[in-house]
Motif scaffolding. Structure first.
Motif, mmCIF file in Angstrom:
data_model
loop_
_atom_site.group_PDB
_atom_site.id
_atom_site.type_symbol
_atom_site.label_atom_id
_atom_site.label_comp_id
_atom_site.label_asym_id
_atom_site.label_seq_id
_atom_site.Cartn_x
_atom_site.Cartn_y
_atom_site.Cartn_z
ATOM 1 N N GLU A 674 56.294 11.425 34.066
ATOM 2 C CA GLU A 674 57.246 12.439 33.600
ATOM 3 C C GLU A 674 56.514 13.653 33.041
ATOM 4 O OE1 GLU A 674 61.750 12.573 32.104
ATOM 5 O OE2 GLU A 674 60.649 10.689 32.085
ATOM 6 N N LYS A 675 55.411 13.428 32.334
ATOM 7 C CA LYS A 675 54.618 14.560 31.818
ATOM 8 C C LYS A 675 54.052 15.398 32.974
ATOM 9 C CE LYS A 675 51.748 13.957 28.372
ATOM 10 N NZ LYS A 675 50.665 13.362 27.566
ATOM 11 N N ARG A 676 53.605 14.720 34.018
ATOM 12 C CA ARG A 676 53.068 15.451 35.176
ATOM 13 C C ARG A 676 54.144 16.318 35.822
ATOM 14 N NH1 ARG A 676 53.377 14.015 40.304
ATOM 15 N NH2 ARG A 676 53.784 11.802 39.872
ATOM 16 N N LEU A 677 55.344 15.763 35.977
ATOM 17 C CA LEU A 677 56.446 16.526 36.561
ATOM 18 C C LEU A 677 56.888 17.665 35.646
ATOM 19 C CD1 LEU A 677 58.546 13.558 38.019
ATOM 20 C CD2 LEU A 677 57.212 15.227 39.319
ATOM 21 N N LEU A 678 56.864 17.420 34.335
ATOM 22 C CA LEU A 678 57.228 18.468 33.368
ATOM 23 C C LEU A 678 56.273 19.651 33.456
ATOM 24 C CD1 LEU A 678 58.135 16.247 30.288
ATOM 25 C CD2 LEU A 678 59.667 17.930 31.324
ATOM 26 N N ILE A 679 54.981 19.356 33.454
ATOM 27 C CA ILE A 679 53.985 20.433 33.541
ATOM 28 C C ILE A 679 54.154 21.219 34.834
ATOM 29 C CG2 ILE A 679 51.520 20.796 34.001
ATOM 30 C CD1 ILE A 679 52.101 20.753 31.099
ATOM 31 N N SER A 680 54.424 20.502 35.930
ATOM 32 C CA SER A 680 54.610 21.167 37.216
ATOM 33 C C SER A 680 55.785 22.140 37.170
ATOM 34 C CB SER A 680 54.832 20.115 38.313
ATOM 35 O OG SER A 680 55.115 20.728 39.548
ATOM 36 N N GLU A 681 56.913 21.710 36.566
ATOM 37 C CA GLU A 681 58.091 22.567 36.517
ATOM 38 C C GLU A 681 57.902 23.723 35.533
ATOM 39 O OE1 GLU A 681 62.048 23.967 37.220
ATOM 40 O OE2 GLU A 681 60.417 23.037 38.329
ATOM 41 N N ILE A 682 57.253 23.465 34.391
ATOM 42 C CA ILE A 682 56.981 24.542 33.432
ATOM 43 C C ILE A 682 56.099 25.609 34.074
ATOM 44 C CG2 ILE A 682 55.804 25.101 31.267
ATOM 45 C CD1 ILE A 682 56.647 22.271 30.276
ATOM 46 N N ARG A 683 55.060 25.165 34.772
ATOM 47 C CA ARG A 683 54.155 26.104 35.449
ATOM 48 C C ARG A 683 54.920 26.925 36.497
ATOM 49 N NH1 ARG A 683 51.003 22.640 37.660
ATOM 50 N NH2 ARG A 683 49.544 22.443 35.916
ATOM 51 N N ARG A 684 55.774 26.253 37.268
ATOM 52 C CA ARG A 684 56.527 26.961 38.315
ATOM 53 C C ARG A 684 57.417 28.049 37.717
ATOM 54 N NH1 ARG A 684 61.353 27.283 40.751
ATOM 55 N NH2 ARG A 684 62.298 25.945 39.156
ATOM 56 N N ARG A 685 58.053 27.737 36.587
ATOM 57 C CA ARG A 685 58.952 28.727 35.983
ATOM 58 C C ARG A 685 58.188 29.924 35.437
ATOM 59 N NH1 ARG A 685 63.779 25.345 32.872
ATOM 60 N NH2 ARG A 685 64.308 23.975 34.635
ATOM 61 N N PHE A 686 57.037 29.669 34.868
ATOM 62 C CA PHE A 686 56.237 30.789 34.359
ATOM 63 C C PHE A 686 55.750 31.667 35.510
ATOM 64 C CE2 PHE A 686 56.261 28.687 30.317
ATOM 65 C CZ PHE A 686 55.985 29.692 29.377
ATOM 66 N N LEU A 687 55.314 31.045 36.590
ATOM 67 C CA LEU A 687 54.768 31.803 37.716
ATOM 68 C C LEU A 687 55.842 32.558 38.497
ATOM 69 C CD1 LEU A 687 52.125 29.251 39.084
ATOM 70 C CD2 LEU A 687 51.701 31.331 37.753
ATOM 71 N N THR A 688 57.081 32.049 38.458
ATOM 72 C CA THR A 688 58.156 32.703 39.222
ATOM 73 C C THR A 688 59.063 33.555 38.340
ATOM 74 O OG1 THR A 688 59.549 30.721 38.985
ATOM 75 C CG2 THR A 688 58.183 30.893 40.978
ATOM 76 N N GLY A 689 58.666 33.735 37.076
ATOM 77 C CA GLY A 689 59.456 34.587 36.189
ATOM 78 C C GLY A 689 60.779 33.984 35.757
ATOM 79 N N LYS A 690 60.854 32.648 35.720
ATOM 80 C CA LYS A 690 62.108 31.983 35.326
ATOM 81 C C LYS A 690 61.973 31.299 33.964
ATOM 82 C CE LYS A 690 63.728 31.241 40.043
ATOM 83 N NZ LYS A 690 64.175 30.246 41.055
ATOM 84 N N ILE A 691 61.246 31.969 33.060
ATOM 85 C CA ILE A 691 61.025 31.397 31.729
ATOM 86 C C ILE A 691 62.345 31.226 30.995
ATOM 87 C CG2 ILE A 691 59.845 31.715 29.515
ATOM 88 C CD1 ILE A 691 57.816 33.457 31.021
ATOM 89 N N PHE A 692 63.275 32.168 31.202
ATOM 90 C CA PHE A 692 64.545 32.137 30.480
ATOM 91 C C PHE A 692 65.673 31.582 31.358
ATOM 92 C CE2 PHE A 692 61.992 35.623 28.688
ATOM 93 C CZ PHE A 692 61.847 35.135 27.393
ATOM 94 N N TYR A 693 65.321 30.663 32.219
ATOM 95 C CA TYR A 693 66.283 30.023 33.111
ATOM 96 C C TYR A 693 67.409 29.370 32.314
ATOM 97 C CZ TYR A 693 68.039 26.114 35.973
ATOM 98 O OH TYR A 693 68.821 25.193 36.618
ATOM 99 N N LYS A 694 68.657 29.610 32.732
ATOM 100 C CA LYS A 694 69.826 29.008 32.091
ATOM 101 C C LYS A 694 70.450 28.003 33.055
ATOM 102 C CE LYS A 694 71.010 32.879 29.073
ATOM 103 N NZ LYS A 694 72.069 33.862 28.688
ATOM 104 N N PRO A 695 70.477 26.733 32.677
ATOM 105 C CA PRO A 695 71.033 25.711 33.575
ATOM 106 C C PRO A 695 72.523 25.944 33.834
ATOM 107 C CG PRO A 695 69.799 24.711 31.776
ATOM 108 C CD PRO A 695 69.969 26.147 31.426
ATOM 109 N N LYS A 696 72.911 25.882 35.075
ATOM 110 C CA LYS A 696 74.321 25.983 35.447
ATOM 111 C C LYS A 696 74.534 25.133 36.688
ATOM 112 C CE LYS A 696 78.113 29.196 36.283
ATOM 113 N NZ LYS A 696 78.527 30.611 36.448
ATOM 114 N N GLY A 697 75.182 23.991 36.483
ATOM 115 C CA GLY A 697 75.360 23.060 37.591
ATOM 116 C C GLY A 697 76.660 23.272 38.335
#
Length: 702
Positions: A674-697
């Motif tokens: 889970e930590k590995r997947l978390l780091i992967s998603e955090i990195r992706r959001r920083f690199l794609t400019g989605k730091i302030f992503y708001k969840p909307k399902g």
């Protein structure tokens, strides 16, 4: 109820309007009390004169309202007065008020009610009628995603989380990997609270452990979490997770006192040591990190626990549109001595049948009929004791189901001491399988059964399912027996009540098969939650100490085999129902596991035998804050997925948080993934400019 009586007594001003069609009519009444509004909606069938069955919905802006109106009221007149009287008649009709009446047949019952009323205000809610669920906002084109059965997709795992929540999760898991911190976590939390004060401590916890593992402080603050889960295809299992922070000495004292009858710990030749208290294991929290533990104090505490469970049901119903579940424990609702004694009766009955007809297992597995029993007792002649006993044996055309009338135990005022008696096959004399129980403790048993009945009836009225948790093996025979009787009583049209089976036990497969057979022969819907188990170390040490066989599977692989074998049998029987044109929902199974191999196994078996998620017979469940990479991809792919949702005030859920930290320490392999997947998603959001992503399902749960 007290509030509504005061309203009707004062003949408060009512503004009523009708909307009619050829099938029904409805009246909506609005009262203003100080600054609070109450709206009551009455719906009746056209031309009906029986108003006792008319549903009422009370929509309150706050949970607790004043018992007296402070503002002046106009006297209702004409049609308003007649409608006001109609509402009053409905509210105070026998069918409505019967759910709010506690029968006080004795001084003990009256003292329980008095203690409960003194401990907390009267709970004001209509529970006698099934309320119509508010319709959820269902997306026009709900989304469905393909499922990665390898559970390696970080986007699918965490699209329901903000970036801050991902960072917090990573930090929490990191701390859970530091052994000295985890070992002393409860002490550290208490010291921190003492140093910085309750307010700052609450803020600190909400931004860390509490915020990650707990949904909120009460049934209202958790609603945003439940709504977000729903929008991503996940449903809740609610649990009010406040626990007493008892010392080991106090826990042992309570357990010993409440596990021994006032008549003493009576033991005879047939006594089974396992079902008697052992002081060195009286603190049932010993070496248990993942299960809540209740210690009996008095009957008033059990009443409060019942009310808490019902509030959980109401919270689930109000926030999940009837799709949620509430989990309860029977040790919260009665004296443990009674569960021990009934468990011993069940096991002594098995021994009695073994001696009588040979072979091991419970009564059902022997496939004997009443005529077979008559033959066994034939040497006794026309013995009145034997004839009376045989009249009460529960059987059907296939044979004997139970030696005792269990339905009478949970529905009527049967006395335990008189019910659990069998004829001696040599003398014909009746002998007890349970020691003489004092009248006060007989009444405690009746109170415990009444509480369970009240909770399950509330669940049925609210159209919410209820899962009764498994506990230690020395309680479990009684818990399973009571749960099955609740299934027989309430699971007539759908699975309302679910039993829990711990697959690390050697007997689990046999027990599940027997209970499935009971459900088939007595024609009720069977619900089961399959878990690995929570008491392994404690059970093994207790068995060794008290010199009875170890009930636990030999190793992890054996437990996995037991889980998969049991699940496969349940799926096989579901397939048989489906192929024969019967309702496949007669068997409902929750795969409650954090093990992705087991989840994958269930999905593969479902596909192999043609069971789809839309059949709504298999669901999956994990804890809030754990294994999101399993739960959310399942929900988003259209599988029935649940999160176990704890809630409660910050300072009162510290024992729960301590257990979560301990459990995470024990599953480091899962944490690392889970930590590995978390780091992967955090990195992706920083690199794609989605730091302030708001969840909307845009998902709809199955």
């Amino acid at each position: 109820m007290a509030f509504l009586r005061s309203i009707c007594a004062q003949r408060a001003t009512s503004s009523l309007g009708y909307s009619s069609n050829k099938n029904n009519r409805s009246a909506t009444s609005l009262w203003r009390v100080g600054e609070k509004n109450i709206t009551a909606t009455i719906t009746t069938s056209a031309g009906s004169k029986d108003y006792q069955d008319t549903p009422i919905v009370i929509d309150r802006s706050q949970d607790d309202l004043s018992h007296s109106a402070t503002s002046k009221h106009r006297q209702p007149t004409g049609r308003h007065q007649r409608n006001h009287q109609l509402l009053s008649n409905i509210i105070f009709s026998p069918s409505y008020t019967s759910r709010h009446t506690l029968f006080t047949k004795s001084p003990l019952s009256r003292s329980v009610v008095a203690a409960r009323q003194e401990a907390e205000p009267e709970v004001k809610r209509p529970r006698s009628h099934k309320p119509p669920h508010q319709q959820p906002n269902v997306p026009v084109n709900p989304q469905r995603d393909p499922l990665d059965v390898g559970f390696n997709d970080p986007i699918a795992a965490f699209k329901s989380k903000t970036t801050w929540e991902l960072i917090r999760a990573y930090l929490v898991y990191t701390v859970c990997s530091i052994e000295p911190v985890v070992e002393n976590n409860l002490k550290i939390m208490k010291i921190t609270r003492a140093l910085i004060g309750d307010r700052l401590f609450a803020l600190l916890m909400k931004s860390s452990f509490y915020g990650h593992f707990v949904a909120g402080e009460n049934r209202y603050t958790i609603v945003p979490t439940l709504e977000r889960l729903r929008s991503f295809g996940v449903k809740p299992i609610l649990d009010y997770s406040v626990e007493e922070d008892l010392s080991q000495e106090e826990a042992e004292k309570r357990e010993v006192e409440s596990s021994v009858s006032s008549a003493g710990d009576v033991q005879d030749d047939g006594t089974i040591a396992k079902y008697h208290v052992e002081k060195s294991f009286a603190d049932r929290r010993y070496k248990v990190s993942s299960a809540r533990t209740y210690f009996y104090l008095n009957e008033a505490t059990c009443e409060r626990n019942m009310e808490i469970f019902i509030k959980c049901l109401e919270a689930v119903s109000g926030a999940t549109f009837g799709t949620g579940i509430t989990a309860i424990k029977l040790t919260a609702l009665g004296r443990p001595q009674l569960l021990l004694q009934v468990s011993e009766v069940i096991m002594r009955t098995r021994k009695y049948m073994e001696d009588l007809v040979g072979g091991q297992g419970n009564v059902l597995t022997h496939h004997k009929t009443i005529k077979d029993l008559e033959k066994y007792y034939s040497s006794l002649g026309d013995n009145k004791n034997v004839q009376d006993f045989l009249k009460n044996v529960t059987s059907d055309k296939e044979g004997i189901l139970h030696l005792f009338p269990w339905s009478g135990i949970v529905d009527e005022d049967s006395q335990l001491s008189d019910t659990f008696r069998v004829p001696d096959p040599h003398t014909g004399q009746m002998r007890r399988l349970i020691s003489q129980i004092p009248p006060k403790e007989e009444e405690m048993f009746r109170n415990m059964i009444r509480r369970v009945n009240t909770i399950v009836k509330a669940a049925a009225d609210l159209d919410v399912r209820i899962m009764i948790d498994a506990e230690q093996t020395y309680f479990q025979p009684a818990i399973s027996r009571i749960t099955l009787e609740m299934m027989r009583k309430y699971n007539k049209e759908k699975a309302i009540v679910f039993n829990t089976y711990q697959c690390y036990l050697k007997e689990t497969f046999g027990e599940v098969c027997t209970d499935l057979q009971q459900a088939k022969r007595q024609n009720f819907y069977f619900g089961a939650k399959l878990v690995r188990g929570a008491y392994m170390e404690q059970e093994r040490e207790r068995a060794a100490s008290m010199n009875y066989p170890d009930p636990i599977c030999t190793n992890y692989e054996a437990t996995t085999d037991m889980y998969h074998k049991t699940l496969t049998e349940c799926l096989r029987r579901i397939k048989l129902l489906k192929d024969s044109g019967e309702d496949a929902k007669k068997i409902g199974i929750m795969v409650a596991s954090h093990n992705e191999d087991t989840v994958r196994f269930a999905i593969e078996r479902m596909k192999e035998i043609g069971i789809s998620p839309e059949d709504k017979v298999i669901c999956f469940g994990q804890l809030l804050g754990m294994c999101d990479y399993i739960t959310f991809p399942l929900g988003q792919a259209g599988y029935s997925a649940y999160k176990y949702i704890p809630y409660g005030p910050v300072n009162e859920v510290l024992p729960y948080l301590s257990r979560r930290a301990q459990e995470n320490k024990g599953v480091l392999k899962k944490i690392q993934k889970e930590k590995r997947l978390l780091i992967s998603e955090i990195r992706r959001r920083f690199l794609t400019g989605k730091i302030f992503y708001k969840p909307k399902g845009n998902y709809v749960p199955i």
